[in-house]
Write a protein that holds these residues in place. Structure first.
Motif, short mmCIF file in Angstrom:
data_model
loop_
_atom_site.label_atom_id
_atom_site.label_comp_id
_atom_site.label_asym_id
_atom_site.label_seq_id
_atom_site.Cartn_x
_atom_site.Cartn_y
_atom_site.Cartn_z
N PHE A 105 -9.99 1.27 6.15
CA PHE A 105 -8.64 1.75 6.41
C PHE A 105 -8.31 2.91 5.48
CE2 PHE A 105 -8.79 -2.87 6.99
CZ PHE A 105 -8.39 -3.00 8.31
N PHE A 106 -7.25 3.64 5.81
CA PHE A 106 -6.66 4.60 4.89
C PHE A 106 -5.36 4.01 4.35
CE2 PHE A 106 -9.09 8.41 6.37
CZ PHE A 106 -9.38 8.92 5.12
N ILE A 107 -5.17 4.05 3.05
CA ILE A 107 -3.88 3.72 2.46
C ILE A 107 -3.01 4.98 2.57
CG2 ILE A 107 -2.63 2.99 0.40
CD1 ILE A 107 -5.21 1.67 -0.58
N TRP A 180 -6.77 0.73 -7.04
CA TRP A 180 -6.22 1.15 -5.75
C TRP A 180 -5.16 2.22 -5.95
CZ3 TRP A 180 -5.30 -3.14 -1.60
CH2 TRP A 180 -6.41 -4.01 -1.56
N ALA A 181 -5.09 3.16 -5.01
CA ALA A 181 -4.08 4.21 -5.08
C ALA A 181 -3.77 4.71 -3.68
CB ALA A 181 -4.54 5.36 -5.96
N ALA A 182 -2.56 5.20 -3.51
CA ALA A 182 -2.16 5.78 -2.23
C ALA A 182 -3.07 6.95 -1.88
CB ALA A 182 -0.71 6.24 -2.30
N GLY A 183 -3.36 7.10 -0.59
CA GLY A 183 -4.19 8.20 -0.12
C GLY A 183 -5.68 7.93 -0.16
N GLU A 184 -6.08 6.76 -0.63
CA GLU A 184 -7.50 6.44 -0.72
C GLU A 184 -7.98 5.64 0.50
OE1 GLU A 184 -8.22 6.34 -5.52
OE2 GLU A 184 -8.03 4.43 -4.48
N THR A 185 -9.29 5.58 0.66
CA THR A 185 -9.91 4.75 1.69
C THR A 185 -10.05 3.34 1.14
OG1 THR A 185 -11.17 6.62 2.55
CG2 THR A 185 -11.94 4.42 3.14
#
Length: 212
Positions: A105-107, A180-185
């Motif tokens: 998924f993409f965040i 984890w971070a926004a915009g990552e896979t």
């Protein structure tokens, strides 16, 4: 005389007037760029500036059996199930072999979160005793990071299966979100805990990950 609003004088750029119950209006100070006005009864003014999406559930990532990616060996069987009233696909995980399936998924780049929880729904075809459990491994990757890297493994505690075959069993487990971070896979691996004791395949119906 001087009104309550006049008494506030000249407001700073971006300030807002907020009404008060049985009291004079108050000036709400400006805050950080990008913050949004949010109702909060715990605040003296009844409102506050807050990070967008700082409360409530963030994006939900659904792991459906038909969307899974499988390794070259030791993977669950994708099986179509036709009942009297319902039809679905499940991933049937073997009772002795450690089998796994993967999802990607993409965040969203706008996501703001501090926690993640996975929920898993499964059922048994015939077994009415024993326990079922899972191991969930997750990894996030940003631009330029190596794909084939070990992730964080979380154990979904094994629980006794329902006493009637065919009943849905729900599991919930907080995930390790370190890194984890926004915009990552986001890469998700779900495997059956072969240390559980139910003496047949466990049928994974669906899983979802919620950010908050």
């Amino acid at each position: 005389g001087t009104s309550a609003i006049d008494a506030l004088g000249v407001l700073t750029k971006g300030q807002l007037l907020v009404g008060q119950t049985a009291a004079d209006p108050t000036a709400l100070a400006i805050d950080t760029d990008g913050y949004v006005l949010t109702l909060d009864s715990a605040q003296a003014a009844g409102v506050k500036w807050a990070v967008t999406g700082a409360s409530g559930v963030q994006p939900i990532f659904t792991c459906r059996p038909m969307d899974a990616t499988f390794p070259t060996t030791n993977f669950p069987q994708l099986l179509k199930n036709a009942g009297t009233n319902q039809v679905d696909y499940t991933l049937d995980y073997d009772q002795t072999t450690s089998e796994a399936a993967f999802w990607q998924f993409f965040i969203p780049s706008t996501a703001v979160f501090t926690t993640a929880t996975i929920k898993i729904a499964s059922r048994q075809a015939a077994a009415t005793s024993g326990t079922a459990g899972w191991t969930v491994t997750t990894l996030t990757r940003s631009n330029g990071q190596a794909w084939d890297t070990a992730g964080n493994a979380d154990t979904v505690t094994a629980a006794t299966v329902p006493g009637t075959a065919g009943l849905v069993q729900l599991f919930s487990q907080a995930l390790t979100v370190t890194g984890w971070a926004a915009g990552e896979t986001l890469i998700v691996k779900i495997a059956r805990d072969v240390a559980d004791t139910v003496a047949e395949d466990v049928k994974l119906m669906v899983a979802e990950i919620e950010l908050a």
